[in-house]
Design a protein around this motif. Structure first.
Motif, PDB file in Angstrom:
ATOM      1  N   CYS A 297      36.239  46.337   0.274  1.00 10.90           N
ATOM      2  CA  CYS A 297      37.017  45.293   0.948  1.00 10.90           C
ATOM      3  C   CYS A 297      36.201  44.702   2.091  1.00 10.90           C
TER       4      CYS A 297
ATOM      5  N   LYS B   5      46.906  45.825  12.013  1.00 11.15           N
ATOM      6  CA  LYS B   5      46.177  46.104  10.776  1.00 11.15           C
ATOM      7  C   LYS B   5      45.878  47.598  10.643  1.00 11.15           C
TER       8      LYS B   5
ATOM      9  N   ASN C 197      37.882  45.297   6.044  1.00 11.67           N
ATOM     10  CA  ASN C 197      38.485  46.590   6.366  1.00 11.67           C
ATOM     11  C   ASN C 197      38.501  46.783   7.874  1.00 11.67           C
TER      12      ASN C 197
ATOM     13  N   TYR D 113      47.294  50.104   7.743  1.00  7.96           N
ATOM     14  CA  TYR D 113      46.406  50.989   6.982  1.00  7.96           C
ATOM     15  C   TYR D 113      46.804  52.447   7.147  1.00  7.96           C
TER      16      TYR D 113
ATOM     17  N   TYR E 200      38.442  50.684  -0.506  1.00  8.52           N
ATOM     18  CA  TYR E 200      38.869  49.946   0.686  1.00  8.52           C
ATOM     19  C   TYR E 200      37.734  49.819   1.694  1.00  8.52           C
ATOM     20  N   PHE E 201      37.060  50.921   1.981  1.00 11.70           N
ATOM     21  CA  PHE E 201      36.044  50.892   3.024  1.00 11.70           C
ATOM     22  C   PHE E 201      34.709  50.350   2.531  1.00 11.70           C
TER      23      PHE E 201
ATOM     24  N   PHE F  14      41.133  54.833  -3.773  1.00 10.37           N
ATOM     25  CA  PHE F  14      41.716  53.894  -2.819  1.00 10.37           C
ATOM     26  C   PHE F  14      40.867  53.829  -1.546  1.00 10.37           C
ATOM     27  N   PHE F  15      40.517  54.974  -0.974  1.00 11.81           N
ATOM     28  CA  PHE F  15      39.719  54.992   0.253  1.00 11.81           C
ATOM     29  C   PHE F  15      38.309  54.476  -0.001  1.00 11.81           C
TER      30      PHE F  15
ATOM     31  N   ALA G 151      47.561  55.003   4.212  1.00 14.91           N
ATOM     32  CA  ALA G 151      46.738  56.211   4.108  1.00 14.91           C
ATOM     33  C   ALA G 151      47.590  57.478   4.187  1.00 14.91           C
TER      34      ALA G 151
END
Length: 752
Positions: A601, A365, A604, A369, A597-598, A593-594, A373
């Motif tokens: 999500c 995972k 993560n 990522y 995601y953090f 996006f970052f 990234a």
């Protein structure tokens, strides 16, 4: 003055004047040389003492482990031994069974348990103070078992054992487990493959605190029924030989054999470390901080069964550990229920549906990522490179805000530190893959910071008011008639010296200190001031990066106002941003996006809990993006409906008096750059002569419109600086693309 002895002595001290060779010089003192060599040897061997101490402690630990293995083996085989197993505890299991069922053996065709627990687990816990049960706890069925359990608790020692940790506020629990089956063919007894040794760390945390309470644990995992028995300590690990006292009586002998094999394996590994010199000094260093608590815990856990048959579960775990590409069943979620109880402290934590992720799955995972990234960071770097090349002129740099790029550079600095930390914590290929986005984030930080400095250098003189040009006043004082040779001679010897003023006293300025010089340099130099601000921000960020809540809040603030400063500058300067739509939209999407995601999500890689306010930050960022784009198309103050008066910038194209119609050359003057004449359209003469010799004006509407158009085009052809120097507009634009000062008087110029 005429001393022959002194002259003779002076000649003897000059070797070139002496006919005989000079006496040899005395050798350099050996004391500085000895001190220098001693210092070098000390720097080369200053850690030798620590290595010797660490090796001694390893040897001492090996001797202790040898004695433990010998005593335990003797006890296990019925020989006389100094080891004895603690007596059976009949008070713990009734309390544990009130919270968790240690589970039966499943039908292998209908269901199975996970056999390998190596991975990372996260869940919530319920705290119960067994020494003072609450009203809800007292009404529970396990209250009587809890009262009997804490009957042996020493109440007077509770404050010292509980320490400074806030037990009642603990809500989260994290486990990192290493699971392995111990097999040793050299042992005479049979080792059950149903038993494996587990070890790792338990971390208890509270939501409003940044610190965690860590417990080191060692335990036994029974694969057939998914049950776990372990000891967890806050200060030091318990003797591994007492683990059989936790398990049921029928499993005691098999557990003791596995413990014997594990101790023998640890002894072999420790001996190999000593022989090869692979000694970890940090592992032997005692922490200077006192422990937050001194409680001893017992951990009882049970895996939730899955509906996957045993043969398919083995195939799934083999494919997870060593992927071959074959098709397997969908991995079911790993869940664990358990109890963490301490008799000496009288506390109990109930684990409810703690979910886990296997280490290989987590590393894959992380690799996935890291690949995404890397692509996102590469897009950001490409967009930045194209945009800086496009607007890399004084005119373009005057339109953008330096703080937008400064905020992005700080975000990328945090990204660099985070990815480097992730690469250190991860193992294998996951560690290497995390270095790629870290390197690109570092490049982004450097380029954005340099670009912000360039913008600051161009925009530094824009608010500086040029000083007025002083009128030239002819000097009425005659020059100083004294020749240079007369300086320092007698005043009376020079004619007219009595009428001259005395020479001024030369005062040597005091040399400023280094700190004062540094402060003046930072205060006066925009580039140094900006780099100082960036450095201070980075120091603060790096100091608080271990506190997860503060970096998230800092990054959220940076995201919330990354384009707001550009909107403010456009309004203040009454000019558009000049940034391309490609850069604005692409950068916004990549940055989000970052963030999403953090903080959005739930699964993560850092296991950061989702924040609801992240969507507010995203909407605010999109609103700023739309505002910047509309400012370039509808005007900088379109959202004020043109009701707000903004201070206008300097007008380089004011109305200038036209030259005399009778003049042979219709020019406004010469350009101060190219020295060519600035010509005026001849059709701009407002008066023309008729056939009868009288002057008449063209009063038609079309004539006036044409004249106005020609006048406007001529005004755009010249530019008058605030210092009253006249240029061609094209010449001045090319000059301002290089420097932001007047090419003649060197005064700062506002943006064109």
């Amino acid at each position: 003055m005429n001393n022959p002895e002194a002259a003779e002595e002076g000649r003897e001290t000059r070797p070139e004047d002496s006919p005989t060779p000079s006496a040899p010089r005395s050798g350099r003192s050996s004391v500085p040389t000895f001190l220098f060599i001693s210092f070098v040897l000390f720097m080369l061997t200053n850690n030798r003492g620590e290595e010797i101490d660490a090796r001694y402690r390893y040897m001492k630990a090996l001797d202790l482990l040898n004695g433990q293995v010998a005593d335990f083996s003797a006890w296990l085989h019925g020989s006389p031994s100094n080891f004895s197993l603690p007596p059976e505890d009949n008070l713990t299991m009734p309390l544990v069974k009130s919270f968790v069922d240690l589970g039966p053996v499943l039908d292998p065709t209908a269901g199975s348990y996970y056999t390998n627990l190596t991975g990372f687990w996260h869940g919530e816990v319920d705290f119960h103070n067994l020494t003072s049960l609450s009203a809800n706890d007292s009404a529970s069925t396990w209250s009587s078992s809890a009262s009997e359990f804490v009957s042996r608790t020493n109440i007077t020692q509770l404050p010292d054992l509980l320490g400074s940790w806030n037990w009642a506020a603990t809500e989260k629990l994290s486990l990192s487990i290493g699971d392995k089956i111990v097999l040793n063919d050299t042992l005479p007894r049979y080792l059950s493959e149903d038993i494996s040794i587990i070890h790792g760390r338990i971390e208890l945390s509270e939501p409003k605190a940044s610190e965690e309470l860590s417990l080191d644990f060692d335990g036994i995992h029974f694969i057939s029924n998914g049950s776990i028995y372990a000891f967890a300590e806050t200060v030091q690990s318990r003797d591994l030989r007492v683990l059989p006292s936790l398990v049921p009586i029928p499993l005691l002998n098999d557990t003791a054999c596995v413990i014997e094999a594990e101790l023998a394996a640890r002894m072999v590994r420790l001996k190999e470390k000593i022989d090869t010199g692979a000694i970890d000094q940090d592992a032997l260093t005692d922490s200077d901080e006192p422990p937050k608590a001194r409680c001893s815990f017992r951990f009882y856990g049970h895996l939730e069964p899955t509906e996957v048959p045993e043969d398919l579960m083995k195939q799934l775990e083999q494919e997870t550990e060593k992927p071959t590409g074959i098709w397997t069943v969908r991995p079911p979620e790993m869940k664990l229920n358990g109890v963490l109880v301490s008799q000496d402290c009288g506390v109990l934590f109930n684990l409810k549906e703690t979910t886990g992720l296997k280490s290989p799955q987590l590393y894959r995972k992380i690799t996935t990522y890291a690949g995404i990234a890397t692509i996102v960071h590469f897009i950001l770097l490409r967009l930045l490179s194209r945009e800086t090349t496009r607007i890399n002129s004084a005119t373009g740099l005057n339109r953008v805000s330096r703080y937008s790029f400064l905020a992005q550079s700080l975000i990328d600095a945090i990204s660099f530190v985070g990815h480097i930390t992730l690469g250190i914590l991860a193992d294998g290929r996951a560690s290497l893959s995390a270095l790629a986005p870290a390197g690109l984030a570092c490049m982004l930080f450097i380029n954005e910071a340099q670009f912000a400095v360039s913008i600051g250098q161009v925009q530094a003189p824009e608010d500086v008011t040029p000083p007025p040009v002083p009128p030239s006043v002819p000097s009425t004082n005659p020059p100083n008639p004294l020749p240079i040779e007369a300086v320092g001679t007698s005043v009376a010897a020079v004619p007219g010296a009595a009428q001259q003023a005395p020479a001024p006293t030369v005062v040597i300025p005091e040399r400023p200190s280094f700190l004062r010089f540094l402060w003046n340099h930072i205060r006066t130099d925009p580039s140094a001031r900006l780099w100082t601000i960036i450095s201070l921000f980075l120091i603060v960020v790096f100091r608080i990066v271990i506190l997860l809540s503060l970096p998230l809040f800092f990054v959220a603030c940076m995201y919330s106002f990354v384009w707001a400063v550009q909107v403010y500058r456009s309004v203040r300067r009454s000019r558009g941003s000049g940034l391309s739509t490609e850069y604005l939209v692409g950068t916004t999407l990549c940055r989000l996006f970052f963030l999403l995601y953090f903080m959005g999500c739930p699964k993560n890689i850092l296991d950061v809990e989702p924040r609801r306010w992240v969507y507010v930050v995203a909407m605010l960022m999109f609103a700023q993006l739309v505002t910047v784009l509309l400012q370039d198309r509808l005007g900088p103050t379109f959202f004020f409906l043109n009701r707000v008066v903004i201070a206008k910038s300097y007008d380089y194209h004011p109305l200038l008096p036209l030259p005399d119609p009778e003049a042979p050359e219709q020019t406004l003057g010469d350009c101060a750059i190219c020295m060519d004449a600035i010509e005026v359209d001849p059709s701009l003469r407002r008066r023309s002569k008729s056939s009868d010799g009288k002057e008449r004006g063209d009063l038609s509407v079309m004539g006036l419109a044409a004249s106005a158009h020609r006048l406007s085009s001529t005004r755009m052809n010249y530019s008058l600086a605030p210092c009253h120097h006249l240029f061609h507009t094209a010449c001045l634009e090319r000059w301002l693309a290089i420097k932001n000062i007047c090419p003649q008087c060197r005064r700062p110029l506002p943006p064109l």
